[in-house]
Scaffold this active site. Structure first.
Site, PDB file in Angstrom:
ATOM      1  N   GLU A   8     -21.468 -10.991 -32.008  1.00 37.36           N
ATOM      2  CA  GLU A   8     -20.238  -9.571 -31.594  1.00 37.36           C
ATOM      3  C   GLU A   8     -20.522  -8.267 -30.115  1.00 37.36           C
ATOM      4  OE1 GLU A   8     -18.732  -9.653 -35.705  1.00 37.36           O
ATOM      5  OE2 GLU A   8     -19.819 -11.637 -35.836  1.00 37.36           O
TER       6      GLU A   8
ATOM      7  N   GLU B 194     -24.358 -13.317 -39.511  1.00 36.84           N
ATOM      8  CA  GLU B 194     -24.902 -12.430 -40.568  1.00 36.84           C
ATOM      9  C   GLU B 194     -25.105 -12.485 -41.364  1.00 36.84           C
ATOM     10  OE1 GLU B 194     -21.765  -8.957 -40.204  1.00 36.84           O
ATOM     11  OE2 GLU B 194     -21.689  -9.254 -37.887  1.00 36.84           O
TER      12      GLU B 194
HETATM   13  O1  AHR Z   1     -16.168  -8.705 -36.608  1.00 39.61           O
HETATM   14  C1  AHR Z   1     -15.664  -8.793 -37.547  1.00 39.61           C
HETATM   15  C2  AHR Z   1     -16.531  -8.513 -38.827  1.00 39.61           C
HETATM   16  O2  AHR Z   1     -18.384  -8.028 -38.053  1.00 39.61           O
HETATM   17  C3  AHR Z   1     -17.568  -9.765 -38.442  1.00 39.61           C
HETATM   18  O3  AHR Z   1     -16.475 -10.774 -39.830  1.00 39.61           O
HETATM   19  C4  AHR Z   1     -18.731  -9.306 -39.083  1.00 39.61           C
HETATM   20  O4  AHR Z   1     -19.460 -10.418 -37.999  1.00 39.61           O
HETATM   21  C5  AHR Z   1     -19.204  -8.658 -38.038  1.00 39.61           C
HETATM   22  O5  AHR Z   1     -19.942  -7.519 -39.447  1.00 39.61           O
END
Ligand code: AHR
Length: 497
Positions: free
Chosen positions: A291, A172
């Site tokens: 994610e 990210e």
């Molecule tokens: O999964 C929780 C968080 O969400 C992770 O660390 C990040 O990559 C995202 O913002």
């Protein structure tokens, strides 16, 4: 109401990459400390890892687990987590404002992942670090021996290289919350140079270039276009991240969020193909949806957590029944895009926005979202077929023409099985469904599994599984047609063979 669905062997979307049933363990909250690792727990093995947790992970069948972050990786010095544990430093962990004791690091995770039946998906730090730390970590993990970093691994008791195949180039990097946030041009250059060096060490590895943190980012999809312009030749995948919530208590709208997911995937595919065209490249960039989940229940509680402790209860969403329905629909969406989505990681796996929860010193238990994830992983292997769907529709706050029926079809030729995954989004009415499976001669019903609860807000807790799947009767398969009624607000797995 009446829905129809036609399936045929020749309507192939793609072979399914089993890694779409991946997950994620970050050094965050009680995922590692107090989650997978709890020395002194009655279920802990000789190295302190809980066997009951490993067992639940094996029950789901999680082919790949991303590690060690997440936001955590952007401030991580991997060297802190290897070698004699008593010599490892305690560090301020800035992403989540905790203390990282480094009792668990790369080697412990690799051994644990193998025991849990998974392969690792490793991330390198492109926030505070860069090419040098990444190349050293790869040499440490994957080079057989005879060099500084590979011999250090052997000295640490790991004679054989870990041979980690899949690597994320940062996490990210467009997010203002990220330690070492980058502009698209800054990230693109750094990711390319890092990937180039890594490939020189081990040409077998696969690399994931960072996409936007979500489709809501103001820079989406320009970020993808600019960064891929740099990384296209060196990367194999671009990452996507997306979390949803039902903050307005509008369940009909919440269950339609998978339409947004579908749109997000299509936009990223288009952007990848635009860069491909621009470069006159023969290579097709695939997607790593590394994610995804529902995440909102714990947001307020997290604000009150004391900083600088080890393993605080961060991001501990307790999932309700409607969350399980959306998780089911999100899995259906990945199956519908099996031609381009080759990796997907439910974020996360234990305690932190997770299907598996643990009590300190006590039980490990299954959240509501555990079940659609388990069903998809267990029965969703093979080839994804394009169903022709004819469904009544509804309009929600943010979406129009939302089909009540959301469905994906998986054909497993090896096992001679056809599986229909289906969500009925109708909150109050059953949906009569006719499926034309005439192309599958001789197939009969194996079972129809349903996940339903009359209370959309019902949730599980340790020792009390209120939301759990059951077999349902009444579905018939005759003369090439399946006839059923999908219960209102339900997740369904109809298995034929
Ligand atoms: O999964 C929780 C968080 O969400 C992770 O660390 C990040 O990559 C995202 O913002």
């Amino acid at each position: 109401l009446q829905a129809r669905l036609t399936v045929d062997k020749s309507f192939v979307i793609s072979a399914i990459d089993k890694r779409i049933y991946g997950s994620f363990i970050e050094h965050l909250g009680r995922a590692v400390y107090g989650g997978i690792y709890e020395p002194g727990h009655p279920e802990a093995d000789e190295r302190g890892f809980r066997n009951d947790v490993k067992k639940l992970i094996r029950e789901i069948g999680v082919p790949i687990i991303r590690y060690p972050g997440g936001n955590f990786v952007s401030g991580y010095n991997w060297e802190d987590g290897v070698g004699p544990v008593e010599e490892r430093p305690r560090r301020l962990e800035l992403a989540w404002r905790t203390v990282e004791p480094n009792e668990v690091g790369t080697n412990e995770f690799m051994k644990w992942a193998a025991e849990a039946g998974s392969e690792p998906m490793m991330a390198v730090n492109l926030g505070t670090r860069g090419v040098d730390a990444a190349r050293n970590l790869l040499e440490y993990c994957n080079h057989p021996g005879g060099t500084k970093w590979s011999d250090l691994r052997r000295k640490h008791g790991y004679e054989q290289p870990h041979r980690i195949k899949t690597w994320c180039l940062g996490n990210e990097m467009d997010g203002p919350w990220q330690i070492g946030q980058k502009t698209a041009a800054e990230y693109g250059r750094l990711a390319y140079e890092t990937g180039k060096a890594m490939r020189l060490i081990d040409p077998q590895i696969e690399l994931v270039s960072c996409g936007s943190s979500s489709s809501a980012m103001p820079t989406f999809p320009e970020w993808e276009a600019v960064t891929l312009d740099h990384t296209y030749e060196v990367a194999d995948y671009v990452s996507l991240h997306q979390y949803y919530g039902n903050r307005d208590h509008d369940s009909a709208n919440f269950l339609a969020r998978s339409m947004d997911l579908d749109h997000f995937i299509k936009t990223v595919v288009s952007t990848c193909d635009y860069v491909k065209a621009k470069k006159r490249s023969k290579k097709t960039m695939n997607l790593s949806f590394d994610e995804w989940n529902v995440w909102y229940h714990s947001n307020e509680a997290d604000i009150r957590i004391e900083p600088w402790t080890v393993g605080p209860p961060q991001l501990e969403d307790i999932y309700n029944f409607e969350d399980a329905l959306l998780v089911g629909s999100m899995l259906i969406t990945f199956l519908k895009h099996a031609d381009r989505v080759k990796i997907a990681c439910l974020a996360q796996l234990v305690n932190v926005i997770a299907p598996i929860m643990t009590e300190p010193g006590g039980a490990a238990w299954r959240q509501t979202i555990f079940y659609p994830y388990l069903h998809a992983s267990r029965y969703g292997r093979g080839v994804s077929l394009q169903p022709i769907i004819d469904s009544p529709k509804y309009d929600a706050q943010d979406y129009t023409d939302v089909p009540y029926l959301d469905s994906a079809i998986v054909f497993n030729e090896e096992n001679d099985e056809l599986t229909l995954f289906a969500v009925n989004r109708h909150l109050s009415e059953g949906l009569p469904l006719t499926c034309d499976i005439r192309g599958f001669e001789g197939y009969g019903l194996l079972e129809h599994i349903v996940l339903h609860h009359e209370d959309l807000k019902a949730f599980n807790r340790a020792g009390e599984e209120r939301v759990a799947p059951r077999r349902t009767e009444g579905t018939v398969c005759r003369d090439g047609y399946v006839e059923t009624v999908l219960q209102n607000a339900s997740w369904n797995v109809i298995r034929l063979g």
